[in-house]
Design a protein around this motif. Structure first.
Motif, PDB file in Angstrom:
ATOM      1  N   VAL A  71       0.842  -1.209   0.000  1.00 37.37           N
ATOM      2  CA  VAL A  71       0.000   0.000   0.000  1.00 37.37           C
ATOM      3  C   VAL A  71       0.869   1.248   0.000  1.00 37.37           C
ATOM      4  N   TRP A  72       1.818   1.323   0.928  1.00 40.71           N
ATOM      5  CA  TRP A  72       2.657   2.511   1.037  1.00 40.71           C
ATOM      6  C   TRP A  72       3.663   2.597  -0.095  1.00 40.71           C
ATOM      7  N   LEU A  73       4.221   1.457  -0.485  1.00 41.47           N
ATOM      8  CA  LEU A  73       5.253   1.450  -1.522  1.00 41.47           C
ATOM      9  C   LEU A  73       4.707   1.875  -2.879  1.00 41.47           C
ATOM     10  N   MET A  74       3.483   1.462  -3.198  1.00 43.71           N
ATOM     11  CA  MET A  74       2.945   1.713  -4.534  1.00 43.71           C
ATOM     12  C   MET A  74       2.103   2.979  -4.612  1.00 43.71           C
ATOM     13  N   ALA A  75       1.589   3.439  -3.479  1.00 43.06           N
ATOM     14  CA  ALA A  75       0.698   4.596  -3.517  1.00 43.06           C
ATOM     15  C   ALA A  75       1.420   5.926  -3.355  1.00 43.06           C
ATOM     16  N   LEU A  76       2.526   5.939  -2.614  1.00 44.72           N
ATOM     17  CA  LEU A  76       3.177   7.206  -2.281  1.00 44.72           C
ATOM     18  C   LEU A  76       4.030   7.831  -3.388  1.00 44.72           C
ATOM     19  N   PRO A  77       4.826   7.062  -4.132  1.00 50.37           N
ATOM     20  CA  PRO A  77       5.822   7.705  -5.017  1.00 50.37           C
ATOM     21  C   PRO A  77       5.257   8.698  -6.023  1.00 50.37           C
ATOM     22  N   LEU A  78       4.204   8.337  -6.729  1.00 52.88           N
ATOM     23  CA  LEU A  78       3.702   9.220  -7.793  1.00 52.88           C
ATOM     24  C   LEU A  78       3.195  10.550  -7.266  1.00 52.88           C
ATOM     25  N   ASN A 156      -5.619   0.298   5.746  1.00 50.94           N
ATOM     26  CA  ASN A 156      -4.337   0.899   5.372  1.00 50.94           C
ATOM     27  C   ASN A 156      -4.486   1.840   4.182  1.00 50.94           C
ATOM     28  N   LEU A 157      -5.339   1.456   3.263  1.00 49.43           N
ATOM     29  CA  LEU A 157      -5.595   2.281   2.084  1.00 49.43           C
ATOM     30  C   LEU A 157      -6.163   3.637   2.487  1.00 49.43           C
ATOM     31  N   GLY A 158      -7.113   3.622   3.415  1.00 48.20           N
ATOM     32  CA  GLY A 158      -7.698   4.873   3.891  1.00 48.20           C
ATOM     33  C   GLY A 158      -6.683   5.761   4.585  1.00 48.20           C
ATOM     34  N   VAL A 160      -3.481   5.886   3.987  1.00 50.23           N
ATOM     35  CA  VAL A 160      -2.586   6.458   2.980  1.00 50.23           C
ATOM     36  C   VAL A 160      -3.245   7.654   2.292  1.00 50.23           C
ATOM     37  N   PHE A 161      -4.535   7.545   2.002  1.00 47.53           N
ATOM     38  CA  PHE A 161      -5.266   8.695   1.455  1.00 47.53           C
ATOM     39  C   PHE A 161      -5.112   9.892   2.380  1.00 47.53           C
ATOM     40  N   PHE A 162      -5.342   9.667   3.668  1.00 45.21           N
ATOM     41  CA  PHE A 162      -5.243  10.762   4.641  1.00 45.21           C
ATOM     42  C   PHE A 162      -3.838  11.350   4.645  1.00 45.21           C
ATOM     43  N   HIS A 163      -2.836  10.488   4.658  1.00 45.37           N
ATOM     44  CA  HIS A 163      -1.442  10.941   4.704  1.00 45.37           C
ATOM     45  C   HIS A 163      -1.082  11.809   3.507  1.00 45.37           C
ATOM     46  N   ILE A 164      -1.406  11.344   2.313  1.00 44.22           N
ATOM     47  CA  ILE A 164      -1.045  12.082   1.092  1.00 44.22           C
ATOM     48  C   ILE A 164      -1.772  13.414   1.032  1.00 44.22           C
ATOM     49  N   TRP A 165      -3.055  13.412   1.324  1.00 45.73           N
ATOM     50  CA  TRP A 165      -3.834  14.642   1.187  1.00 45.73           C
ATOM     51  C   TRP A 165      -3.491  15.650   2.270  1.00 45.73           C
ATOM     52  N   MET A 166      -3.161  15.181   3.468  1.00 49.91           N
ATOM     53  CA  MET A 166      -2.729  16.113   4.503  1.00 49.91           C
ATOM     54  C   MET A 166      -1.368  16.701   4.133  1.00 49.91           C
ATOM     55  N   MET A 167      -0.474  15.872   3.632  1.00 50.87           N
ATOM     56  CA  MET A 167       0.836  16.356   3.220  1.00 50.87           C
ATOM     57  C   MET A 167       0.704  17.377   2.090  1.00 50.87           C
ATOM     58  N   ALA A 215     -13.055   4.704   5.624  1.00 55.44           N
ATOM     59  CA  ALA A 215     -13.866   5.799   5.099  1.00 55.44           C
ATOM     60  C   ALA A 215     -13.651   7.074   5.906  1.00 55.44           C
ATOM     61  N   ILE A 216     -13.524   6.934   7.230  1.00 60.28           N
ATOM     62  CA  ILE A 216     -13.282   8.090   8.090  1.00 60.28           C
ATOM     63  C   ILE A 216     -11.942   8.747   7.736  1.00 60.28           C
ATOM     64  N   CYS A 217     -10.915   7.916   7.549  1.00 57.71           N
ATOM     65  CA  CYS A 217      -9.589   8.446   7.191  1.00 57.71           C
ATOM     66  C   CYS A 217      -9.637   9.205   5.868  1.00 57.71           C
ATOM     67  N   ALA A 218     -10.265   8.606   4.868  1.00 59.59           N
ATOM     68  CA  ALA A 218     -10.344   9.245   3.557  1.00 59.59           C
ATOM     69  C   ALA A 218     -11.150  10.543   3.630  1.00 59.59           C
TER      70      ALA A 218
END
Length: 241
Positions: A71-78, A156-158, A160-167, A215-218
């Motif tokens: 999840v983290w390896l494939m979702a974060l780089p782009l 975990n997917l949710g 990661v959404f939160f992490h990327i969008w907050m960043m 869903a809450i995280c996203a």
């Protein structure tokens, strides 16, 4: 027809124009991303179904390899690459002022901010293509793996959404501090990571079902993204005009 009229369907919208040019400028990176991570997703997914490879591993390590790492390896780089390569409003405007095909030779602060936030949002979604392929390969055998993917994996997917969008919100807001880009990215990455880990721990301690927790995280990530957009528009309007 007024020169600054963008209602003509022959002209791209400001956001569309930015997204097209940004995608074109980053085409090679996007291509190499998919060229790297789609095969990796297939290999990792198939590897998790081979007992010879998985049986020697402790369960907690196996769970990380199946549920956390992909999840983290494939979702974060782009999204991170596009975020790092994005330019402030004036810099982007100066670079493209002679290339604009719109009748109006500039993008307003609001239009530019909308386009930059929309870019990260869309490519966050697109970046999960390799993960979907990884999960599809992993669930070919074993109901236990399938159950974990659609519970813990989705949670975990949710996160990661939160992490990327907050960043994303933090980077675009604190870009106005004139901090070095690499340092800014690093600080915002770890600040978002700490917030994500805190949210993950809270939702886990409350024993909220994984799908609802995801869903809450996203949703919280989208709220942060929307707030960040509003703040960034205000900052650009003060700085640029």
């Amino acid at each position: 027809m007024p020169e600054n009229n963008l209602e003509n369907p022959n002209y791209p919208s400001p956001a569309g124009y930015y997204l097209f040019n940004s995608t074109r400028a980053n085409a090679k990176l996007i291509y190499y991303y998919f060229l790297t991570f789609i095969p990796m997703g297939i290999v990792l997914g198939i590897a998790t179904t081979i007992p010879l490879l998985t049986d020697p591993l402790p369960e907690h390590l196996l769970n990380k390899l199946i549920l956390d790492v992909p999840v983290w390896l494939m979702a974060l780089p782009l999204p991170l690459i596009l975020l790092f390569r994005s330019k402030p409003h004036k810099e982007w405007q100066e670079t493209h002022k002679n290339e604009m095909e719109c009748p109006r030779k500039s993008l307003t602060a609001k239009e530019f901010t909308t386009a930059t936030y929309l870019e990260i949002f869309l490519f966050t979604i697109i970046s999960f293509v390799p993960l979907i392929i990884n999960w599809s390969a992993a669930i070919t055998e074993g109901s236990s793996i399938r159950e974990k993917l659609f519970t813990i994996g989705v949670f975990n997917l949710g996160t990661v959404f939160f992490h990327i969008w907050m960043m994303t919100a933090l980077v675009f807001i604190f870009r106005f501090t004139k901090a070095r880009r690499a340092i800014l990215m690093l600080l915002c990455f770890f600040a978002s990571l700490l917030a994500t880990m805190g949210l993950q721990s809270l939702l886990t301690s409350l024993e909220i079902p994984y799908a609802i927790a995801a869903a809450i995280c996203a949703l919280l990530g989208l709220i942060v993204l929307r707030i960040g957009w509003a703040i960034t528009v205000r900052l650009y309007e003060k700085v640029d005009f």
